[in-house]
Design a protein around this motif. Structure first.
Motif, mmCIF file in Angstrom:
data_model
loop_
_atom_site.group_PDB
_atom_site.id
_atom_site.type_symbol
_atom_site.label_atom_id
_atom_site.label_comp_id
_atom_site.label_asym_id
_atom_site.label_seq_id
_atom_site.Cartn_x
_atom_site.Cartn_y
_atom_site.Cartn_z
ATOM 1 N N ILE A 108 -61.587 -25.842 3.081
ATOM 2 C CA ILE A 108 -61.287 -27.183 3.573
ATOM 3 C C ILE A 108 -60.947 -28.141 2.449
ATOM 4 O O ILE A 108 -60.020 -28.945 2.553
ATOM 5 C CB ILE A 108 -62.465 -27.729 4.430
ATOM 6 C CG1 ILE A 108 -62.143 -29.106 4.975
ATOM 7 C CG2 ILE A 108 -63.764 -27.751 3.651
ATOM 8 C CD1 ILE A 108 -60.983 -29.117 5.940
ATOM 9 N N MET A 131 -59.849 -27.883 13.287
ATOM 10 C CA MET A 131 -61.055 -27.559 12.536
ATOM 11 C C MET A 131 -61.861 -26.459 13.205
ATOM 12 O O MET A 131 -62.504 -25.645 12.537
ATOM 13 C CB MET A 131 -61.909 -28.817 12.365
ATOM 14 C CG MET A 131 -61.254 -29.901 11.515
ATOM 15 S SD MET A 131 -60.790 -29.304 9.868
ATOM 16 C CE MET A 131 -62.397 -28.894 9.202
ATOM 17 N N SER A 198 -66.334 -30.673 4.218
ATOM 18 C CA SER A 198 -65.699 -31.599 5.161
ATOM 19 C C SER A 198 -66.249 -33.005 5.022
ATOM 20 O O SER A 198 -65.565 -33.981 5.364
ATOM 21 C CB SER A 198 -65.894 -31.103 6.597
ATOM 22 O OG SER A 198 -67.268 -31.129 6.956
#
Length: 284
Positions: A108, A131, A198
């Motif tokens: 990510i 996601m 994230s």
């Protein structure tokens, strides 16, 4: 008399909206991203070699110094569950946790650092779906990786120990639990790395956060007090330690394997939920 010209009236047809991306298409796109990066496979390969080397090295040490053991020590070797301890050692578990957390984080943070995440969300505005697909692909690949490494470690270590008559089979009591817990350590750690990445979105800071959360935090809790023992039991590393432990736990505040499996599940669910929802709540 002149006939007025006839005009063809075109029917107004509203342009069809672009079809929404199907989830299996998002899964395919994330899989292409993952497998197209050579660094991903190098990281997985290096991690596999390191983890297996730790386990095989421990078993080989036992093989080498086996003649120096006394008769009573040899007789208690299998009964004490030492072959299962050497099937997947604590050092190997730490290496796997850190490496898979880093791989999950990079999945990510790399897109945020290069800015390609903006292109991804522009093409597919449904951020949660993107996601979720990324999380599913990372978890699936990490699960396969964990199963292969844990299975190879068990097979190789027990083959080495069996040369001294000290190896056990996969049907030995507790063997399946050791292999399964060690295998599932990979996807849970990878999801944890994704969740931290994230939130922080910077690779170096994410690595520091993963080390603190996965390795430093479990060491901060002791079994001397009830609240500290319970908090320690909720950490990922201590949950793995309980699952690979043979026999009843030798602590003042023992806990069950069911509690350890619950900790595994909660870590995975919380990390996945955080990774999926964080992008929807923040600007890029």
């Amino acid at each position: 008399m002149t006939t007025p010209p006839t005009y063809a009236v075109a029917s107004a047809v509203s342009p069809s909206a672009d079809p929404r991306a199907r989830f299996h298409d998002l899964l395919a796109a994330e899989w292409i991203k993952l497998r197209s990066l050579r660094s991903t496979w190098i990281a997985y390969g290096a991690t596999a070699l390191a983890v297996i080397a730790f386990n095989v090295g421990t078993a080989y040490d036992t093989y080498t110094y086996w003649p120096a053991r006394g008769a009573a020590d040899r007789a208690d070797f299998v009964r004490a569950g030492i072959p299962l301890q050497e099937a997947f050692t604590a050092n190997a578990a730490m290496v796997m946790m850190l490496a898979l957390a880093a791989i999950g984080a990079v999945a990510i943070t790399a897109e945020y650092s290069t800015g390609t995440i903006r292109t991804t969300f522009a093409a597919v505005p449904a951020r949660r779906s993107v996601m979720a697909a990324k999380t599913a692909v990372v978890a699936a690949v990490a699960t396969v990786f964990g199963a292969l490494v844990a299975g190879a470690s068990f097979g190789l270590t027990q083959a080495i120990l069996d040369e001294r008559g000290a190896g056990v089979s996969i049907g030995h009591p507790g063997a399946w639990r050791v292999v399964t817990a060690s295998a599932l350590l990979a996807p849970v750690a990878a999801l944890t790395g994704m969740a931290i990445g994230s939130l922080i979105r910077h690779t170096s800071a994410t690595m520091v956060g993963a080390v603190v959360l996965l390795l430093v935090l479990p060491l901060a809790f002791t079994d001397g007090r009830h609240w500290s023992a319970v908090a320690g039991h909720a950490t990922l590393f201590q949950a793995w330690s309980r699952l690979v432990e043979v026999g009843a736990p030798r602590t003042e505040f023992p806990w069950t394997t069911g509690g350890a499996w619950t900790a595994y599940a909660l870590w995975a669910l919380a990390a996945a939920a955080l990774a999926i929802t964080s992008a929807h709540r923040r600007d890029q």
